[in-house]
Structures are given as structure tokens and as C-alpha cells.
Design an enzyme around this catalytic site. Structure first.
Site, PDB file in Angstrom:
ATOM      1  CB  ALA A 152      -0.925   0.000   1.215  1.00 30.78           C
ATOM      2  N   PRO A 153       0.356   2.385  -0.492  1.00 35.68           N
ATOM      3  CG  PRO A 153      -0.953   3.925  -1.685  1.00 35.68           C
ATOM      4  CD  PRO A 153      -0.977   2.530  -1.125  1.00 35.68           C
ATOM      5  CD1 TRP A 154       4.939   7.151   0.360  1.00 32.62           C
ATOM      6  CD2 TRP A 154       3.609   8.925   0.187  1.00 32.62           C
ATOM      7  NE1 TRP A 154       5.437   7.948  -0.651  1.00 32.62           N
ATOM      8  CE2 TRP A 154       4.630   9.046  -0.776  1.00 32.62           C
ATOM      9  CE3 TRP A 154       2.647   9.944   0.262  1.00 32.62           C
ATOM     10  CZ2 TRP A 154       4.717  10.123  -1.658  1.00 32.62           C
ATOM     11  CZ3 TRP A 154       2.728  11.028  -0.608  1.00 32.62           C
ATOM     12  CH2 TRP A 154       3.758  11.113  -1.552  1.00 32.62           C
ATOM     13  CE  LYS A 178       6.671  -2.375   1.769  1.00 33.53           C
ATOM     14  NZ  LYS A 178       6.806  -1.018   2.388  1.00 33.53           N
ATOM     15  N   PRO A 179       2.404  -1.751   4.625  1.00 34.53           N
ATOM     16  CG  PRO A 179       2.408  -0.846   6.787  1.00 34.53           C
ATOM     17  CD  PRO A 179       2.458  -2.156   6.047  1.00 34.53           C
ATOM     18  CD  GLU A 251      -4.199   3.515  -8.470  1.00 35.72           C
ATOM     19  OE1 GLU A 251      -3.571   4.221  -9.301  1.00 35.72           O
ATOM     20  OE2 GLU A 251      -4.482   3.898  -7.338  1.00 35.72           O
ATOM     21  CB  CYS A 285      -2.692   8.513  -8.943  1.00 36.14           C
ATOM     22  SG  CYS A 285      -3.762   7.356  -8.098  1.00 36.14           S
ATOM     23  CD  GLU A 381       1.578  10.738 -10.196  1.00 37.14           C
ATOM     24  OE1 GLU A 381       0.407  10.626  -9.823  1.00 37.14           O
ATOM     25  OE2 GLU A 381       2.361   9.760 -10.279  1.00 37.14           O
TER      26      GLU A 381
END
Length: 479
Positions: A152-154, A178-179, A251, A285, A381
Site C-alpha cells: 500500500a502507498p503513503w 505492507k504499508p 495501480e 493519482c 507526475e
């Protein structure tokens, strides 16, 4: 006086544990720039233990009935709701996000999404049985894929964790999640809450860095790897997973075009785009950060957007007047500032363009105009509170500019012309097209992009199906 840091731990096989070799990393509150906790820096031994726990739990969880999985997820949703204040506080400490907005804009949809997948657990249907060959009946089974390695992302630690584990568990899989190394606190709290609901080993959390995630993806146990993150990280995951032909769900980044035609309601468009561009410090995003405006209203629009940016406030989590908090970490602050520092001479900063305050990683709401299609800030981005503006002459050029990037996640069109809106939605090469709005998401509809934005869907029945495999069973009618 030194404040003792809170100790976060991995959650493996129903037990909270330190890293096997005792390594830790400090976790920093981005609103203050100060450490508030330590988390395990998990290595191969920890990954092995988590995968073994998930694999051991899989056969029994796979064989639970859909109604049992639904009941468990509904209990998790209720428990998250009951402990909402704790989750919001942990998420705010993780990210520096405003407490009020996290409580109103993130926690409720997150709970709703868990409840959606609880319902989806009971809708795992294949096509009806039939005879497609004389004397033979065919049926289709939908089955869980097995152990899922999830990263997972922050930017939305809690919500993205839900997008990962809820469909996987609903479909009968087990999970090692996993965070991000900068935002583990709310995920560890989730594990504490989930502990009383799910059987041991169904849901596991390991903290760590990129090397930890790499070890998860390369591990021989998982049948599927799922990541929300950068394009670079996604490419590395896809390459690693290819070595043993794992399923991959990606993603990745976005560069959403926001196409504003001359007949749009300018005041509404400016108001909504400013919120959709600056919410969560633009660390989204799907954020409305790349605006394309018809040349006839360009100057008026830019002036209004610059005013909206100047009226937008960033600040500490307990300030009720702020729209967004800090950038997540010092590297991200440097990245955003670097885009502005490297702007070409033809670009103009209409608002913002600077860091805010001396404590934490805050950046001012920024508007940049005068840009060309091949400028770095258009093609890459930024992932910060920066909205760029370009002008276009006609519908064809708007489409050319909109589609002329490597990302293809989300987009929006602003016009009162229904035919134009339908043409644009057909021709925009993005996984989502909003019309006269930008950024709303619902659990029932799919989220995911094309091109370098990745593949696979989150949310919806499509996202649920991504965590299943299809098996054909044929039986002879002769016994």
C-alpha cells in the site's frame, strides 16, 4: 527531556512481533518533521514467517462460506466505525492530514467499501451449467487465487489498505500487507482491530522498506502481487513477479487532464477543480492538476484559479480551516519544489510556488500557466499541490493534449454540450472520465487506468473478480 517513541510491531499469524533481527526505522509526523514511533524494518525472515502464516490459514479460509466471509467483513466495518477516532488520529499522525477532513472524507467511504465487498462475497457466480458437447455438462467455478502479497502507498494509507485487503479476503484469499515505511501506524492499528474478527493468519501486516516489498513480491508463496505506487515501483513488481508468473495488480501514477470548454460554468469549475487539485496536498493519482482551458476563456479562468489558490489554506491537522496538510516526507517536498525550480522561462507562477513555514513539509497551493505540451511538469507526475494550465484552440487539440502523456488513469470534461461530453468521454484514453465534476468515487464503480497507470481494477465487482481465478469443470453424463 526526550519523548519515548511509540513502538509499532508486525502482525504475523495473529501475533504482534518485532522484526526477527530487531531492526527498526523511525516514523516521522510530516506536520512536525519529528519522529513519533519506531516500526520494524522487516527482512527475509519476517517475510517468510508472514507468508507461511498466510499459506497455513488459506485452506480453511478458502473453504468458509461466502456468508461467513461477509459476516467477518461486516464486523470489521462495524469495529472500524466504533474506533473511528483512533483510526483518524493514527492516520493524521501518519500523514499530517486535517483531522476533520479525514474523519468526514476518508473514514466513511472506507467503511462503506468494506461493507460493499462484504456483499460482493456472496455474489461469486459463474455462468450457468450447460451442455456444449453431447453427453457432457460444463460448469464454471470462481475460486480464490491464494495468498496475496499487497503493498500500500503513503498518500491514503488506511483507504488503500482497505482497497487491498477487503476484496482479497471477501473472495477467500489470505493477505500479507505492507504499508509504506513512512505511514505504518494506521495499518498496524487496523491489524489490532481485525485481530478479534479474523482467524489467525488470514490477515498479516509487515512493516518495512522497498527491500521488504521486493522480498514479498519475489517470494514463492504468493499467487498474486498487488501494489499501489509509482510507475517505477510497478514496473519492478511486474518484472519480479514474471519470474514465477504471479498475477499482478498495478495501480500506478496519473496525470489527469481537466478539459474546460468555453461554455463551462467557470466559477463552478474553478471551485471544484481547486478542491480536486489541492485536496490531500495533491498527493492523489487522480488529482485535478493538469488543466486544459479553451483559449477564449483562458485568461479569465487562470485569474479565477489563482484567486482560489490564494484563498486555499494549508496547515496543522487540528486547524479546521485548512484544506490540506503537509507533503508526506522531505523527499516529496524536494520533488515538488524541484519541478517549480526547473520551470522553463515561458512558464509563469500565478500563485504559490514556495514552501510554507519552517516546521513540517508544507507547500503552498500553486498555479502555473504558460506551459507547453512537452514541458517536464506537464509530462511527469508532480504529486503535490500544483495545478498547471494550458490553453487549446478546439476539441481536436484538447484531445491531443489530454491524451499526450504516458499516464491514463483519470480525466474530466467541463461543458454544457452533451454531444461534446459524450465524444470526449469516448475518445479520452483514461480509465475514468468525469463530466462537470472531478474525483468522486463510489464502491460500486471500478477505479483503474491504462498505459503506464497500470492494470487491474480497484473497487466494484471488477476489482473483486481480480482476486479470483476461473476453473472449467466438465462432467460426463454417462456417470
Amino acid at each position: 527531556m526526550t519523548t519515548e517513541l511509540r513502538r509499532l510491531r508486525n502482525y504475523i499469524g495473529g501475533e504482534f512481533k518485532d522484526a526477527a533481527d530487531g531492526r527498526t526505522t523511525e516514523v516521522v509526523n510530516p506536520a512536525t518533521g519529528e519522529a513519533y514511533a519506531t516500526a520494524p524494518l522487516s527482512g527475509q525472515a519476517d517475510v517468510d514467517a508472514a507468508m507461511a502464516a498466510a499459506a497455513a490459514a488459506f485452506p480453511a479460509w478458502r473453504d468458509t462460506t461466502p456468508s461467513e466471509r461477509q459476516k467477518a467483513l461486516l464486523k470489521i466495518a462495524d469495529a472500524f466505525e466504533a474506533r473511528a477516532d483512533e483510526l483518524v488520529a493514527a492516520e493524521s499522525e501518519n500523514t499530517g492530514k486535517p483531522l476533520g477532513l479525514t474523519a468526514s472524507e476518508e473514514l466513511p467511504p472506507m467503511v462503506d467499501q468494506i461493507r460493499f465487498f462484504a456483499g460482493a462475497a456472496r455474489l461469486l457466480e459463474g455462468r450457468s451449467a450447460g451442455e456444449y458437447m453431447d453427453g457432457m455438462t460444463s460448469i464454471v467455478r470462481r475460486e480464490p487465487v491464494g495468498v496475496c502479497a499487497q503493498v500500500a502507498p503513503w498518500n491514503y494509507p488506511m483507504m488503500m489498505a482497505v482497497w487491498k485487503f477487503a476484496p482479497a479476503i471477501a473472495a477467500g484469499n489470505t493477505v500479507v500487507l505492507k504499508p509504506s515505511d513512512t505511514t505504518p501506524a494506521s495499518t498496524v492499528l487496523m491489524a489490532e482491530i481485525i485481530d478479534s474478527v479474523l482467524p489467525k493468519g488470514v490477515f498479516n501486516v509487515i512493516c518495512g522498506d522497498r527491500e521488504t516489498g521486493k522480498a514479498m513480491v519475489e517470494h514463492s508463496t504468493p499467487a498474486m502481487a498487488s501494489i499501489t505506487g509509482s510507475v517505477r515501483a510497478g514496473m519492478q513488481v511486474a518484472e519480479s513477479a514474471s519470474k514465477d508468473v504471479k498475477r499482478v495488480h498495478l495501480e500506478l501514477g496519473g496525470k489527469a487532464p481537466v478539459v474546460v470548454f468555453q461554455d463551462a460554468d467557470i466559477s463552478k469549475a474553478v471551485e471544484d477543480i481547486a478542491v480536486a487539485g489541492y485536496f490531500n496536498a495533491g498527493q492523489d493519482c487522480t488529482a485535478a492538476t493538469r488543466v486544459l482551458v479553451h483559449e477564449s476563456i483562458h485568461d479569465e479562468f487562470v485569474s479565477a484559479l489563482a484567486k482560489a489558490a490564494s484563498d486555499t489554506k494549508t496547515g496543522q491537522p487540528d486547524d479546521e480551516d485548512v484544506l490540506y496538510g503537509p507533503l508526506n516526507n522531505p523527499n516529496q517536498l524536494r520533488q515538488v519544489a524541484g519541478f517549480i525550480e526547473r520551470l522553463p522561462a515561458h512558464a509563469k507562477v500565478e500563485a504559490g510556488g514556495h514552501q510554507v513555514g519552517e516546521k513540517g513539509y508544507f507547500y503552498a497551493p500553486t498555479v502555473v500557466s504558460g506551459l507547453k505540451q512537452d514541458d517536464e511538469i506537464i509530462q511527469n507526475e508532480v504529486f503535490g499541490p500544483v495545478i498547471t494550465v494550458q490553453s487549446f484552440t478546439d476539441e481536436a487539440q484538447a484531445l491531443e493534449y489530454a491524451n499526450g502523456v504516458e499516464f491514463a488513469l483519470a480525466s474530466s470534461v467541463w461543458t454544457k454540450d452533451h454531444g461534446r461530453a459524450m465524444r470526449m468521454s469516448k475518445n479520452l484514453d483514461f480509465g475514468c472520465v468525469w463530466i462537470n465534476t472531478h474525483i468522486p468515487l463510489v464502491a460500486e464503480m471500478p477505479h483503474g487506468g491504462f498505459k503506464k497507470s497500470g492494470y487491474g481494477k480497484d473497487l466494484s465487482a471488477y476489482g473483486f473478480e481480480d482476486y479470483t481465478r476461473i476453473k472449467h469443470v466438465m462432467t460426463s453424463l454417462d456417470g
